[in-house]
Scaffold this motif. Structure first.
Motif, PDB file in Angstrom:
ATOM      1  N   PRO A 280       0.826  -1.227   0.031  1.00  0.00           N
ATOM      2  CA  PRO A 280      -0.022  -0.201  -0.203  1.00  0.00           C
ATOM      3  C   PRO A 280       0.760   1.295  -0.031  1.00  0.00           C
ATOM      4  N   VAL A 281       1.890   1.251   0.595  1.00  0.00           N
ATOM      5  CA  VAL A 281       2.701   2.416   0.803  1.00  0.00           C
ATOM      6  C   VAL A 281       3.487   2.902  -0.594  1.00  0.00           C
ATOM      7  N   TYR A 282       3.944   1.876  -1.139  1.00  0.00           N
ATOM      8  CA  TYR A 282       4.371   2.021  -2.594  1.00  0.00           C
ATOM      9  C   TYR A 282       3.544   2.217  -3.552  1.00  0.00           C
ATOM     10  N   ARG A 283       2.438   1.647  -3.394  1.00  0.00           N
ATOM     11  CA  ARG A 283       1.208   1.810  -4.424  1.00  0.00           C
ATOM     12  C   ARG A 283       0.729   3.467  -4.275  1.00  0.00           C
ATOM     13  N   ASP A 284       0.309   3.814  -3.137  1.00  0.00           N
ATOM     14  CA  ASP A 284      -0.441   5.164  -3.057  1.00  0.00           C
ATOM     15  C   ASP A 284       0.544   6.362  -2.317  1.00  0.00           C
ATOM     16  N   ALA A 285       1.850   6.015  -2.134  1.00  0.00           N
ATOM     17  CA  ALA A 285       2.827   7.174  -1.845  1.00  0.00           C
ATOM     18  C   ALA A 285       4.185   6.999  -2.278  1.00  0.00           C
ATOM     19  N   LYS A 286       4.027   6.444  -3.479  1.00  0.00           N
ATOM     20  CA  LYS A 286       5.531   6.099  -4.050  1.00  0.00           C
ATOM     21  C   LYS A 286       6.281   7.366  -4.367  1.00  0.00           C
ATOM     22  N   HIS A 287       5.847   8.558  -4.410  1.00  0.00           N
ATOM     23  CA  HIS A 287       6.489   9.940  -4.608  1.00  0.00           C
ATOM     24  C   HIS A 287       6.883  10.317  -3.257  1.00  0.00           C
ATOM     25  N   THR A 289       9.139   9.802  -1.050  1.00  0.00           N
ATOM     26  CA  THR A 289      10.289   9.202  -0.983  1.00  0.00           C
ATOM     27  C   THR A 289      11.269   9.391   0.423  1.00  0.00           C
ATOM     28  N   ALA A 290      11.070  10.597   0.985  1.00  0.00           N
ATOM     29  CA  ALA A 290      11.597  10.854   2.278  1.00  0.00           C
ATOM     30  C   ALA A 290      10.882   9.984   3.418  1.00  0.00           C
ATOM     31  N   LYS A 291       9.536  10.010   3.277  1.00  0.00           N
ATOM     32  CA  LYS A 291       8.714   9.200   4.225  1.00  0.00           C
ATOM     33  C   LYS A 291       9.063   7.746   4.218  1.00  0.00           C
ATOM     34  N   ILE A 292       9.032   7.303   2.991  1.00  0.00           N
ATOM     35  CA  ILE A 292       9.326   5.643   2.662  1.00  0.00           C
ATOM     36  C   ILE A 292      10.613   5.494   3.582  1.00  0.00           C
ATOM     37  N   ARG A 409      16.141  -0.516  -7.903  1.00  0.00           N
ATOM     38  CA  ARG A 409      16.606   0.473  -8.915  1.00  0.00           C
ATOM     39  C   ARG A 409      15.583   0.715 -10.094  1.00  0.00           C
ATOM     40  N   THR A 410      15.084  -0.538 -10.538  1.00  0.00           N
ATOM     41  CA  THR A 410      13.864  -0.395 -11.585  1.00  0.00           C
ATOM     42  C   THR A 410      12.636   0.328 -11.368  1.00  0.00           C
ATOM     43  N   HIS A 411      12.361   0.352  -9.880  1.00  0.00           N
ATOM     44  CA  HIS A 411      11.267   1.107  -9.300  1.00  0.00           C
ATOM     45  C   HIS A 411      11.494   2.378  -8.372  1.00  0.00           C
ATOM     46  N   ASP A 412      12.771   2.606  -8.715  1.00  0.00           N
ATOM     47  CA  ASP A 412      13.203   3.751  -7.978  1.00  0.00           C
ATOM     48  C   ASP A 412      12.940   3.935  -6.201  1.00  0.00           C
ATOM     49  N   ALA A 413      13.346   2.387  -5.931  1.00  0.00           N
ATOM     50  CA  ALA A 413      13.077   2.192  -4.518  1.00  0.00           C
ATOM     51  C   ALA A 413      14.382   2.069  -3.818  1.00  0.00           C
ATOM     52  N   TRP A 414      15.661   2.096  -4.370  1.00  0.00           N
ATOM     53  CA  TRP A 414      16.799   1.553  -3.665  1.00  0.00           C
ATOM     54  C   TRP A 414      17.144   2.698  -3.079  1.00  0.00           C
ATOM     55  N   ASP A 415      17.975   2.507  -1.805  1.00  0.00           N
ATOM     56  CA  ASP A 415      18.587   3.440  -0.722  1.00  0.00           C
ATOM     57  C   ASP A 415      19.657   3.017  -0.438  1.00  0.00           C
ATOM     58  N   VAL A 416      20.837   3.689  -1.231  1.00  0.00           N
ATOM     59  CA  VAL A 416      22.074   3.279  -0.973  1.00  0.00           C
ATOM     60  C   VAL A 416      22.706   3.337   0.572  1.00  0.00           C
ATOM     61  N   ARG A 417      22.084   4.620   0.829  1.00  0.00           N
ATOM     62  CA  ARG A 417      22.776   5.083   2.311  1.00  0.00           C
ATOM     63  C   ARG A 417      22.050   4.069   3.121  1.00  0.00           C
ATOM     64  N   HIS A 418      20.804   3.681   3.063  1.00  0.00           N
ATOM     65  CA  HIS A 418      20.085   2.513   4.165  1.00  0.00           C
ATOM     66  C   HIS A 418      21.036   1.371   4.117  1.00  0.00           C
ATOM     67  N   ASP A 419      21.438   0.930   2.893  1.00  0.00           N
ATOM     68  CA  ASP A 419      22.078  -0.476   2.778  1.00  0.00           C
ATOM     69  C   ASP A 419      23.424  -0.382   3.443  1.00  0.00           C
ATOM     70  N   LEU A 420      24.292   0.883   3.114  1.00  0.00           N
ATOM     71  CA  LEU A 420      25.652   0.946   3.565  1.00  0.00           C
ATOM     72  C   LEU A 420      25.658   1.031   5.051  1.00  0.00           C
ATOM     73  N   VAL A 421      24.718   1.884   5.542  1.00  0.00           N
ATOM     74  CA  VAL A 421      24.883   2.023   7.330  1.00  0.00           C
ATOM     75  C   VAL A 421      24.394   0.858   7.893  1.00  0.00           C
ATOM     76  N   CYS A 422      23.287   0.159   7.267  1.00  0.00           N
ATOM     77  CA  CYS A 422      22.942  -1.207   7.991  1.00  0.00           C
ATOM     78  C   CYS A 422      24.136  -2.274   7.884  1.00  0.00           C
ATOM     79  N   ALA A 423      24.559  -2.292   6.918  1.00  0.00           N
ATOM     80  CA  ALA A 423      25.468  -3.333   6.464  1.00  0.00           C
ATOM     81  C   ALA A 423      26.761  -3.297   7.307  1.00  0.00           C
ATOM     82  N   LEU A 424      27.372  -2.084   7.415  1.00  0.00           N
ATOM     83  CA  LEU A 424      28.213  -1.464   8.298  1.00  0.00           C
ATOM     84  C   LEU A 424      28.119  -1.819   9.630  1.00  0.00           C
ATOM     85  N   VAL A 425      27.005  -1.193  10.311  1.00  0.00           N
ATOM     86  CA  VAL A 425      26.892  -1.310  11.686  1.00  0.00           C
ATOM     87  C   VAL A 425      26.559  -2.821  12.074  1.00  0.00           C
TER      88      VAL A 425
END
Length: 448
Positions: A280-287, A289-292, A409-425
């Motif tokens: 529902p979030v991606y469907r109705d609030a895909k733009h 991005t900050a909140k997602i 990336r295909t659906h403009d959903a990738w957050d590289v900062r999220h992945d790097l921070v979570c992986a490192l910590v």
């Protein structure tokens, strides 16, 4: 999550997301709490081999469910016709037919499956357990309507009530029969209780048999890739039991199954939340991005924290909760919890594809994960036993993540900062925890 709640309170969708997430957390936490309580009681009444046998029973029933999933739930969640009675009744009719077929196939697999795993009891237990598949086919689509509109409160209460009924029956039968049959019958009773409760107490019109060609076409078109995805998801989610059941004794498999329940608690919680609220979030609030992004960080942070706490406390927790027969499970909890970190980091992205109706890319991710996991599981357990199998699980999740990034990336959903921070910590803390419990982990090589 408190700060996030304040930031999202203003939007109607996000307010429903937070309410639904709260109910999911309550429901999942209550469900796992009930499972833990029942496990603590049942492990003192029964023997480790009983839980190994039940893992093999679950392997068939869950496997059949996954191998036959035509995507009814995500179809209702994302379709423009998701509230149309003709669409819902057609979906329900397909679901009932599927339940009948699954029951028949499970009964037919009982003897060959018992022979393959050299466990004669499975020939008796599988047809009984398959009755639960038949019952589940009649569950009303009002369940999926509640998920579609993020109305989780009553459904959560009904789910927990059904589970409690099943657990009480299971414990009484275990005390009386002292047999694995108690676990099998408890599962059937749980399915029956959920069916009765949801038909009686969920609001909405009752389902009727309907076969609308247009609805069938839409369900099949969307569901064909879901069907293939869940077929491969079987290998990703149940492949460890399938492989370990062939290489290890029933006792060791039973210990692994108990440990997996503890280790995977946090990851499965996160999967439950993302699977129900992110479409529902991606469907109705895909733009938005900050909140997602904040929602994703919040979910990942909570789940990874719980995962790391379980990894650190695993040996102590198993020692406190279970008797000495299950002691090896503590190190398995530690190693498994750390192995699941890569899966948690990427768990929210695949829902972006489903929200967009892109079930094909969702299939590619599921297939990749399954191929990697089965391959590394077989190689790992063959060469290094239990330790090798769990390391294989970790490698499979690591190699799957680039495929998940491709989808995101295909659906403009990738957050590289999220992945790097979570992986490192999480990666750094996970490595430290493994080093702390290294002696107990090495001792797992004795399991056979």
């Amino acid at each position: 999550m408190g700060g996030l709640l304040q930031q999202l309170r203003g939007g109607r969708l996000m307010a429903r997301v937070m309410r639904s997430t709260s109910w999911i957390l309550l429901g999942y936490g209550g469900s796992q709490g009930l499972r833990l309580a029942s496990n603590l009681i049942l492990t003192r009444m029964l023997f480790p081999e009983a839980f190994g046998l039940m893992a093999l029973v679950g392997l068939v029933t869950v496997g059949l469910m996954l191998f036959s999933d035509v995507g009814i739930a995500p179809s209702i969640a994302q379709s423009k016709r998701g509230d149309d009675p003709d669409f819902l009744n057609t979906a329900w009719s397909i679901q009932v037919l599927r339940g009948v077929i699954l029951f028949t196939v499970a009964c037919g697999l009982a003897l060959p499956f018992a022979a393959f795993y050299d466990a004669d009891e499975l020939a008796t237990y599988l047809p009984i357990a398959a009755t639960g598949l038949l019952i589940t086919g009649f569950n009303p689509t009002r369940i999926e309507t509640a998920h579609r509109h993020l109305l989780m409160g009553r459904l959560t209460v009904l789910d927990l009530t059904a589970q409690l009924v099943g657990i009480v029956v299971m414990i009484v039968l275990a005390w009386w029969l002292q047999s694995v049959l108690a676990l099998v019958l408890g599962g059937v009773v749980t399915a029956l209780a959920k069916l009765v409760l949801t038909w009686a107490f969920l609001p909405g019109a009752a389902n009727r048999f309907r076969w609308e060609p247009a609805a069938v076409r839409e369900l099949v078109t969307f569901g064909k890739w879901i069907f293939l995805s869940t077929a491969f998801w079987f290998f990703a989610s149940q492949g460890d039991r399938a492989v370990l059941g062939k290489f290890l004794s029933l006792e060791s498999l039973g210990i692994y199954n108990i440990a997996f329940f503890l280790a995977a608690f946090a990851m499965q919680l996160g999967t439950a939340v993302t699977g129900r609220v992110m479409i529902p979030v991606y469907r109705d609030a895909k733009h938005e991005t900050a909140k997602i992004a904040k929602l994703r960080f919040s979910i990942s942070g909570v789940v990874l924290t719980l995962l790391l706490v379980m990894a650190a406390a695993g040996p102590w927790l198993v020692g406190v909760l279970y008797d000495p027969r299950y002691a090896a499970g503590g190190a398995i909890v530690t190693l498994l919890a750390v192995a699941l970190i890569p899966q948690v980091i990427g768990m929210s992205y695949d829902q972006a594809a489903l929200a967009a109706g892109d079930s094909r890319r969702f299939f590619v991710v599921s297939a990749s994960r399954a191929v990697f996991q089965i391959t590394f599981l077989i190689v790992g357990v063959s060469l290094f036993g239990m330790i090798g199998a769990i390391v294989g699980i970790a490698l499979a999740h690591l190699l799957t993540h680039p495929v998940i990034v491709w989808l995101a990336r295909t659906h403009d959903a990738w957050d590289v900062r999220h992945d790097l921070v979570c992986a490192l910590v999480a990666g750094t803390l996970g490595a430290a925890i493994i080093r702390w419990h290294w002696d107990a982990i090495v001792a797992l090589s004795a399991l056979s």
